[in-house]
Write an enzyme that holds these catalytic residues in place. Structure first.
Site, mmCIF file in Angstrom:
data_model
loop_
_atom_site.group_PDB
_atom_site.id
_atom_site.type_symbol
_atom_site.label_atom_id
_atom_site.label_comp_id
_atom_site.label_asym_id
_atom_site.label_seq_id
_atom_site.Cartn_x
_atom_site.Cartn_y
_atom_site.Cartn_z
ATOM 1 N N ASP A 24 0.630 -1.166 0.191
ATOM 2 C CA ASP A 24 -0.067 -0.036 -0.001
ATOM 3 C C ASP A 24 0.825 1.120 -0.017
ATOM 4 O O ASP A 24 2.173 0.972 0.015
ATOM 5 C CB ASP A 24 -1.325 -0.240 1.178
ATOM 6 C CG ASP A 24 -2.178 0.864 0.451
ATOM 7 O OD1 ASP A 24 -2.004 1.508 0.043
ATOM 8 O OD2 ASP A 24 -3.393 0.366 2.127
HETATM 9 C C1 BGC Z 1 -5.107 2.463 0.397
HETATM 10 C C2 BGC Z 1 -5.892 1.977 -0.483
HETATM 11 C C3 BGC Z 1 -5.770 2.339 -2.068
HETATM 12 C C4 BGC Z 1 -4.678 2.508 -2.411
HETATM 13 C C5 BGC Z 1 -4.782 3.998 -3.370
HETATM 14 C C6 BGC Z 1 -4.740 3.667 0.160
HETATM 15 O O1 BGC Z 1 -3.951 4.564 0.934
HETATM 16 O O2 BGC Z 1 -4.977 2.281 1.423
HETATM 17 O O3 BGC Z 1 -6.102 1.162 0.315
HETATM 18 O O4 BGC Z 1 -5.568 1.019 -3.203
HETATM 19 O O5 BGC Z 1 -4.438 4.316 -1.574
HETATM 20 O O6 BGC Z 1 -5.449 4.369 -3.615
#
Ligand code: BGC
Length: 746
Positions: free
Chosen positions: A297
């Site tokens: 992530d």
């Molecule tokens: C979130 C994810 C997301 C990613 C990309 C992160 O802050 O936890 O769920 O896929 O950002 O947007």
């Protein structure tokens, strides 16, 4: 032996690949330099290639920045937008420009773009937004989950995007957590069922087809259980609980064929999950057999060093994560990961075999998604964007999500000749109906919503006419005018009933961390003032998680839980209030009374009692509304619960039948839910666990006999040795108010 193992492994990763594609991957791996390999493992955000960096919100690519990322750093993947969604045409232009650049590189490896299509395609303007997962869980209707996921797929693919960062498979057992609305609620079976359904819908056509996208299971593992409730803070979850509650939705999703997985940004028992070889390699790869691609992530490798402090240097963080099993790093704002991983490999801190393994998985994903055949947005896919029938589907899903929690003296449905005062901060809000991941990350900017989105006020006006729907509200959830008690009292004099729209405005992730689950004081005051007028008050809750309403519940005649139900929330709410839709949603969580009453429906026997309190109120499980609550304008009666046998032996199946009759005067849908209870077991058993549900539709007077089949796997639990077992003994089956017992023998 090792060679044989390697061949078996490669064959499994490439399950959906042709022999020719497999050969191409082998050839590519032979030709690629270390730099090209490390580049493939690097994912950057759109700002890195945007004209003006973060400042650009319109999707204009800076050719020099693009060249630097794709040609100089060999970047394998890009994600996100800077500020808000783009039109389909803009996306087509963006993706085309990126793939053009990739075509200029030595090996012409296409780029895979990933976006969050959480409840519809977040980042394409005018896409169709459905209810969030929590509300989808309330529908108890996997066919809606499936149809919504297919639509999201079409709208992503129309935008040239073949990788969806969805679904969220985290279990919603901590309502303080700001991502509760993204979960399917507190129950493991619902999350397993809905999650696997979504994944099949995304992927089953075969990823080369323009009707499929690669899915991404997230956020592995235990992300939803931070101890203090705040996003990305430590979770302390014993492995027995991790396996009983948090792992099954991922296990099922792997079986359903998910191509990728994203890792929990937090830590469990002091170990950041991005650094956990045990969870990433031993459990995910070896035990669950996941062969797809593992992505981090946001910035999570950096955070091993600068937030979690388990790596003394940024390079140690990179080595730690890659050695644990990460294949791709969502870096995503610079190229530091690329530089550090190169160094780490040269210093033998990361073995080349791990790099090759990761790159093989990334290339496999790119072959599977057809990017090597044709990386450009497909003209045929564009035709699938924004089809008129998607609007009906969004309405169907919102209808079935609506959960009626209270209807004193059958006040609802309201007559269309009523004079209605529509009040409360969400009466004229679009954002409070859609929540996070809606054209922007936070979802809180109405500027980007489709112009035909309706507020609750507008939808009610459509029912009773402009003159009979009065309001004291204005746009803007927090506008002080929405909390003007004097205006409210004055307006109530001219109304027969007050529809009070309260709850939460949109938030995503950490910005939604809250100090307090109680409904804000000014909303409580508003409801009290409304009740003081003597007019009946109906609460409409537009919220992503249960906000406490215990002190105002007694003064409300009706309560409708509307969640964040997407584009058609306003219409669905009005349809239920005025009887054009008979509600059938059922709560996917236990609606707590207060902070001291966080007990889930699948409680243990010792939580059932109330020894600690010196009052006689209720038992230990004493929510304001239990899991599964949901009223209808008709009534259903259960009878004739029968089991095919009183004993279930070994691997045999037990058939359970029940008759359900619509005893009221309206047609209605209804989710029939089968629970079991293990009476005695080596690990304290739950009082009940949901094992199956079926949603049916019955005309007035109509009955149906339903058949459920269960076997020992439906009765299993994780024992002290962390094995999933079914122990012999007595079990209870519960459907509605009926119960039966049987004995399981091994
Ligand atoms: C979130 C994810 C997301 C990613 C990309 C992160 O802050 O936890 O769920 O896929 O950002 O947007």
């Amino acid at each position: 032996m090792l060679a044989i193992l390697a061949t078996i492994c490669v064959t499994t990763i490439n399950a959906q690949l042709s022999k020719a594609d497999e050969q191409k991957i082998n050839d590519l791996l032979k030709q690629m330099t270390l730099e090209e390999k490390v580049g493939q493992m690097t994912q950057v955000t759109f700002a890195v290639i945007a004209k003006g960096g973060w400042a650009d919100s319109e999707g204009n690519i800076d050719p020099a920045a693009l060249k630097k990322a794709i040609t100089d750093y060999h970047v394998g993947s890009i994600l996100n937008v800077n500020a808000h969604g783009f039109s389909v045409d803009k996306w087509i232009q963006v993706i085309t420009q990126i793939q053009d650049e990739a075509k200029n590189t030595r090996l012409k490896i296409p780029v895979i773009y990933g976006l969050d299509g959480m409840h519809g395609q977040t980042y394409t303007l005018n896409s169709t937004l459905f209810p969030h997962n929590l509300a989808m869980a309330a529908t108890r209707n996997p066919s809606l989950v499936r149809a919504a996921a297919k639509t999201t797929t079409n709208e992503l693919r129309a935008s040239g995007v073949r990788w969806n960062f969805a679904p969220v498979l985290d279990i919603g057992r901590q309502p303080l957590w700001s991502r509760f609305p993204e979960t399917y609620g507190e129950d493991v079976f619902i999350a397993k069922t809905m999650g696997a359904t979504a994944i099949k819908a995304y992927e089953e056509d075969g990823l080369k087809k323009s009707t499929a996208v690669a899915s991404c299971m997230k956020h592995y593992l235990g992300y939803s259980g931070p101890r203090n409730g705040k996003d990305r803070t430590p979770a302390y979850i014993p492995e027995i609980e991790l396996r009983e509650y948090y792992l099954p939705s991922f296990r099922e999703a792997v079986k359903a064929g998910a191509s990728t997985i994203m890792i929990n940004s937090g830590e469990i028992n002091g170990e950041p999950v991005h650094a956990s070889k045990y969870l990433l390699t031993d459990v995910l790869r070896k035990e669950l057999g996941f062969q797809g691609m593992i992505v981090t992530d946001w910035e999570d490798i950096k955070r091993l060093h600068d937030r979690h402090n388990v790596a003394a240097t940024p390079r140690e963080a990179v080595a730690m994560a890659i050695n644990a099993g990460i294949d791709m790093s969502m870096v995503p704002t610079d190229f530091s990961f690329y530089d550090l991983l190169l160094e780490a490999v040269k210093l033998k801190e990361v073995p080349m075999s791990r790099i090759d393994d990761a790159v093989r998985r990334i290339l496999t994903l790119k072959f599977k998604t057809g990017l090597f055949d044709d990386p450009y947005p497909e003209a045929s896919a564009k035709a699938n964007f924004g089809k008129p029938e998607y609007q009906q589907l969004a309405l169907d899903a919102a209808h079935e999500a609506m959960t009626l929690l209270k209807n004193k003296n059958n006040l609802l449905p309201l007559s269309k000749t009523s004079k209605v005062l529509v009040a409360g901060p969400s009466a004229q809000s679009i954002t409070a109906l859609n929540g996070c991941w809606s054209y922007t990350w936070q979802g809180n900017n109405e500027q980007w919503y489709p112009s035909d989105s309706k507020t609750i006020l507008q939808a009610i006006k459509d029912k009773v006419g402009d003159k009979n729907a009065i309001t004291t509200t204005v746009k803007g959830f927090n506008n002080p005018a929405n909390y003007d008690l004097t205006a409210l009292k004055r307006a109530a004099a001219n109304a027969d009933v007050i529809v009070m729209c309260v709850g939460e405005d949109a938030y995503a992730e950490s910005p939604g961390n809250t100090r307090e689950l109680a409904l804000p004081d000014e909303q409580v005051e508003l409801v009290k003032a409304a009740a003081m007028t003597g007019k009946p008050v109906i609460l409409v809750l537009t919220e992503g998680r249960p906000r406490f309403i215990t002190n105002i519940e007694p003064i409300a005649s009706g309560i409708l839980m509307a969640y964040w139900s997407g584009k058609k929330s306003g219409e669905a709410i009005a349809d239920v209030l005025f009887g054009d839709y008979n509600p059938d949603g059922r709560l996917p969580f236990s609606y707590p009374k207060s902070m001291g009453e966080f007990v889930m429906y699948d409680r243990k026997p010792s939580e059932e009692i109330r020894e600690v309190f010196n009052d006689n109120a209720g038992g230990g499980y004493d929510p304001l509304f239990p899991f599964g609550s949901g009223l209808s304008y008709t009534t259903f009666e259960y009878s004739n619960l029968q089991l095919s046998s009183n004993t279930l032996t070994g691997d045999a199946k037990l058939t359970v039948t029940i008759t359900v009759k619509n005893t009221g005067s309206r047609a209605g849908k209804h989710s029939v839910e089968l629970y079991t209870r293990d009476m005695y077991a080596s690990i304290t058993p739950s009082m009940k666990r949901l094992r199956a549900f079926q949603k049916i539709s019955l005309d007035p007077g109509e009955s149906k006999q339903l058949t459920f089949t269960i076997d020992k796997n439906d009765l299993a639990f994780v024992n002290a040795q962390l094995k999933t077992v079914t122990e012999p003994g007595d079990f209870e089956v519960m459907i509605g108010d009926k119960k039966a017992t049987f004995n399981y023998k091994q």
